[in-house]
Write an enzyme that holds these catalytic residues in place. Structure first.
Site, short mmCIF file in Angstrom:
data_model
loop_
_atom_site.label_atom_id
_atom_site.label_comp_id
_atom_site.label_asym_id
_atom_site.label_seq_id
_atom_site.Cartn_x
_atom_site.Cartn_y
_atom_site.Cartn_z
N ASP A 9 -1.98 -10.18 -2.66
CA ASP A 9 -3.02 -9.43 -3.37
C ASP A 9 -2.51 -8.06 -3.84
O ASP A 9 -1.54 -7.51 -3.30
CB ASP A 9 -4.22 -9.17 -2.45
CG ASP A 9 -5.00 -10.44 -2.15
OD1 ASP A 9 -4.58 -11.53 -2.60
OD2 ASP A 9 -6.03 -10.34 -1.46
N HIS B 180 -0.06 -8.91 1.09
CA HIS B 180 -0.17 -7.97 -0.03
C HIS B 180 1.20 -7.59 -0.58
O HIS B 180 2.08 -7.20 0.18
CB HIS B 180 -0.91 -6.70 0.42
CG HIS B 180 -2.35 -6.94 0.75
ND1 HIS B 180 -2.76 -7.54 1.91
CD2 HIS B 180 -3.48 -6.70 0.02
CE1 HIS B 180 -4.08 -7.65 1.91
NE2 HIS B 180 -4.55 -7.15 0.78
ZN LIG Z 1 -7.19 -6.24 -2.59
#
Ligand SMILES: [Zn+2]
Length: 263
Positions: free
Chosen positions: A73, A220
């Site tokens: 992400d 992430h």
């Molecule tokens: Zn996010």
């Protein structure tokens, strides 16, 4: 929304009946218990990655094959994303990237590389601002559609997978979401919690025990939104996670590729 109202109405009626069936001295406590239960349920419906209450979500890959979906992400990041792609490529692994429209517009070559190497590009709003969670449905719709327009312009096709920021699906989000079309909302079954400052060992400890067929893992590659600016822990953890997958005979797939349809 009608369904949500109906369930809330039934719950309210059931709670009220329960309260009035009790002795008067207990009414205060009973009302507090009903309110607490309702608040707990609403919190579950908004936060829990498996809750289908406000918006239908995909939180794992159905089918039982020995596959897992690694997802990243908050990117693309000009430094980190290429290193993630190098690691995935070295392990013959594929993944899904939920990118921000604003960042994708700055680094379109990274987006093209993600797709060229067989991974899937999904979206994660245009700007990922905190106000997304409190905004009106029209703002939410625009944040979702602006990111899709950016990616469509770079890749010449429309991305279909979307991950809400922090995975939260509020009633307002649901209203904005219903104004969009043809999207699948993806949450996760395993979370690395690496958007905040952490260590590689802690990420691995959270992810490795839960690597199972059908798992969707959230990590992430983008920085700065959860407080962590250093992605070294994620990159180090990724090496171990990819090794664990290989040891357990789990193939890392991109969501949407054949056999890993997100539905
Ligand atoms: Zn996010």
């Amino acid at each position: 929304m009608l369904r949500a109202f109906a369930v809330k109405g039934i719950a309210l009626a059931a709670g009220a009946s329960l309260v009035w069936a009790l002795p008067a001295a207990w009414h205060g406590w009973a009302i507090a218990a009903v309110v607490a239960a309702a608040a707990g349920f609403i919190a579950y419906a908004i936060v829990h990655p498996r809750s289908q209450f406000f918006v239908p979500v995909v939180d794992h890959i159905a089918g039982g094959d020995r596959i897992v979906a690694l997802t990243f992400d908050d990117g693309p990041d000009p430094e980190v994303t290429p290193r993630v792609l190098d690691l995935l490529g070295a392990h013959g692994a594929r993944a899904t990237f939920f990118v921000l429209g604003e960042r994708a517009a700055r680094y379109p070559d990274v987006i093209r590389r993600i797709e060229r190497e067989g991974h899937t590009v999904g979206t994660h709003t245009q700007r990922h601002l905190v106000r997304f969670h409190f905004a009106r449905p029209r703002y939410i719709q625009r944040e979702i559609e602006d990111a899709i327009a950016v990616i469509s312009g770079i890749l010449a096709h429309r991305p279909t997978l979307f991950r809400p920021p922090q995975g939260l699906r509020t009633p307002n989000f649901a209203s904005g979401w219903r104004r969009t079309h043809g999207l699948t909302c993806v949450t996760w079954s395993v979370r690395g919690l690496d958007s905040r400052p952490t260590t590689a060992a802690a990420i691995v400890a959270r992810v490795a025990p839960r690597l199972a067929p059908g798992a969707i893992v959230t990590l992430h590659d983008g920085t700065g939104l959860g407080g962590a600016h250093d992605r070294a822990p994620t990159l180090a953890a990724l090496v171990t996670i990819l090794g664990e997958c290989k040891t357990r005979g789990l193939r890392c797939v991109a969501l949407g590729e054949r056999g890993a349809e997100a539905r």
